[in-house]
Structure formats: C-alpha cells, structure tokens
Scaffold this active site. Structure first.
Site: not given
Length: 394
Positions: A90, A350, A380
């Site tokens: 991520c 995302h 995160c």
C-alpha cells in the site's frame, strides 16, 4: 552544501472504481499519461530527467514487470534515464516518491520523477499448477487481487487486522460508520467545488461512439446516508464484528506522478515549486494490527523535521479502513478537521500501488489551496508497516 528536494509538479488521474471506467486501461498506460502531463506542467524536458521510480503491486500483464521503465519512456523520458518499479504494497506510491527523492539527495541527479500506477480491476488469476502439475483433473486458480489484501504471515484478510485495531483502540461500529459517511461527504463536496480539477489529467479512451473522457473520481457515493452504513453486515468477523464493505476502502484503478528537482536547480530555472520534502519515516508494526503503522512512521517523520502534530495544516492519512483511520487519528492526537479534508480511501478509493502518490498530489494541491505551511502524507501497509512524509509549501 546540503541538497534539498522540491516538488515542481504533481498530477493524477481520476480514480476508477472496480470494473469501472478504467478497467480496460493498462496501468503502464496510466503511468505514461501522468508522467507526460507532470513533465509538461513542470516545463521540464524528458531529456533532463535522471531517474524515475514507480510503485505498483499487482502485475496485470508482462509490461507491468517493467512498469516504471515503460511509464517513463512512453511518458517522454529519455531512454538514457534509468527507471525502477518498487513494491511496498500500500505504501508503494509514496515509497516511489521517497526513493526518487533520495536519488536527488544523494547527488545522482537533479531531476527525478516518482509515482504509482495500479489497476485492481485487471488483477489476474494465477494458475500455479498450469506449468508443471496439472496433468489430470481439476486445477485451482489464485485471485491475485485478493492475495494482495491478505496478511502473508497469518493468512488473514486485512479486514481482520482492522477488526484487531478497532478492538485494541476501542473504535466502535458507530464511529467507523460515521467516519465513512464523513469521508463521502467531504469527497463529494470537494468534487462539486472543483478542488480536484487542477490536479487531474483526463484519461481518453476509445468507445463505441467515439472518444470517452474520464476525469472525475467515480467511487464516491454522493447520496450516502448513515442508514446506508448501519444496514451493512460485518464482513470479516461475523459475531460482534464492526468492519463492513461501507467502512472499508474501495478496490480501484488510478495513477499519479510528481516531478522533483534539487532546489537550487529549480531556482536556476525560475520554477515555483509546490513544496519541498522536509522529512520521511518508515516503521514496522505487528502484522495483525498493520493499520496502526502510520503512528510510528509519522512520529519518526515529525522528529526528523523538528515539528509537532500541531504544526501540520493538511494531513492525508489514507483510509484503508475506518477502524484504523480513527485509531491513527486518536493515537497521534490529530485534528479531525485537518485529516483527509477532501475524502480518502473509503470514499475516493485505494488503488494500492498508486495511492501513496495520489494522496501526495492531493496533499500538495490542498496545501497550496488553503495556503498552509506543512502537509503530512501517511499510510498503513499490509504485512505490518507504515510510511510517512512531510512537505512544506514554499
């Protein structure tokens, strides 16, 4: 003489929803588009670029193995400039920006590009037995998109890690649903106010009736209500669970890129930077509670910058899940009004390998819009990490 990194341009595509407007556009093409536009806005020739770094997580086709290089060359960067593709899950898009900045700080080049591109809609199914083992009978497929959403150590979905964070930090279902709704409210308001227009480069594709232009984030639910949120059932923990499809981030497609330059070089060219990179930080945390990663990473970045939380004017803390977003805000003592003022992962989406670059572009444009001084970008990372970077408007 100390070298400084400034950002002279930053652009992104609009964010496509899963199976939406960008499902037929390869991530390498999205990457090339934002590189080309970022160079044009920076008034920089591709011949001047010394290094390119791009984040990407899910390889969707052979070109993706060389995504950074393909995005660079097809985006107008000289073939003499090296390129790198990074995968910090991520955090890949933000890591790409940090890694590109490091080439400037180290004196390898005066001009570099960092960005990210992802197409979760195009994630493939892997047939592990197809090459050697499928001699007879049925063979299974592995969904590589879902694979990116599972913890590699405990083999649990990231949603379960969000449940763990919710329990540890006492984040209720009601808090999560309200946070999710507020994310949609803010994103919807930002779109309607035109806040994203200057940062988005349109994606033009061929349709049956001619060219189709995609230039508006499509994952946002403009009519979302709290009743919509509360009606949804928990997905990952059935009994007393709190994480739902409504208070989790989306599955998305997008790309973003920034052009960075050594400060003296930017001044020599007479360019007005968007901001300078002040500091960055990385941290590792328990993979079972990966969502809290931004807390130690942000503390490291703040300490290196000599700043306090109260000094921050714009905060882009990616919403992987409302549970972890609320926990990060709580643990760091952030002002909720400054956190994700124009929506985040839950509302806008995302696209994992691109998100870090996307929210950097968002943060820098918002920082200039509100005439603030410092912006924090943090997120995160699956597997138990966090990454953060601080920028200053100059």
């Amino acid at each position: 003489m100390t070298r400084e990194v400034v950002v002279v341009s930053g652009v992104r595509t609009a964010i496509g929803t899963f199976g939406g407007s960008l499902k037929d556009v390869a991530p390498a093409e999205l990457g090339a588009l934002v590189v080309r536009e970022a160079l044009a806005r920076a008034q920089v020739s591709g011949d001047d670029v010394g290094h390119v770094v791009f984040g990407n997580v899910i390889q969707t086709e052979p070109r993706d193995m060389y995504l950074g290089r393909v995005a660079a060359v097809n985006g107008g960067v000289t073939i003499n400039a090296p390129a790198l593709t990074v995968n910090r899950l991520c955090g890949s898009g933000l890591q790409a920006i940090v890694s590109a900045a490091q080439t400037i700080l180290l004196g390898d080049t005066d001009v570099a590009i960092g960005g990210g591109a992802e197409s979760m809609s195009r994630a493939p199914y892997l047939a592990p037995a197809a090459r050697w083992g499928a001699r007879m009978g049925d063979a299974g497929l592995v969904d590589m998109m879902l694979g990116a959403l599972h913890d590699p150590f405990h083999r649990i979905h990231m949603g379960v890690t969000a449940e763990n964070v919710a329990k540890e930090y006492d984040i209720s279902r009601a808090q999560q649903d309200e946070a999710a709704l507020e994310s949609h409210r803010r994103a919807s308001a930002a779109i309607k106010a035109g806040y994203f227009k200057d940062q988005i480069v349109p994606v033009v594709s061929k349709g049956r009736k001619g060219d189709v232009t995609f230039d508006t984030d499509e994952h946002v639910r403009h009519d979302a209500t709290i009743d919509d949120m509360t009606k949804l059932r928990p997905v990952f923990v059935k009994e007393n669970g709190t994480v739902t499809a409504g208070n989790a981030s989306g599955l998305n497609d997008a790309a973003a890129a920034v052009v960075m330059m050594e400060r003296a070089e930017a001044e020599r060219r007479g360019l007005k930077p968007l901001a300078r990179l002040v500091s960055y930080g990385h941290a590792g945390v328990d993979p079972k509670a990966m969502g809290i990663g931004p807390v130690p990473a942000t503390k490291i970045a703040l300490e290196r910058a000599g700043l306090q939380v109260s000094d921050l004017d714009v905060i882009e803390a990616n919403e992987a899940f409302a549970a972890q977003a609320c926990a990060v805000t709580k643990a760091l003592g952030l002002d909720p009004a400054k956190v994700n003022p124009n929506g985040s992962g839950i509302s806008l989406g995302h696209p994992i390998g691109a998100t870090g670059a996307l929210i950097t572009v968002k943060a820098l444009h918002e920082l200039n819009r509100v005439q603030g001084r410092y912006a924090l970008v943090t997120m995160c990372i699956g597997g138990g990490q966090g990454i953060a970077a601080i920028f200053e408007r100059i």
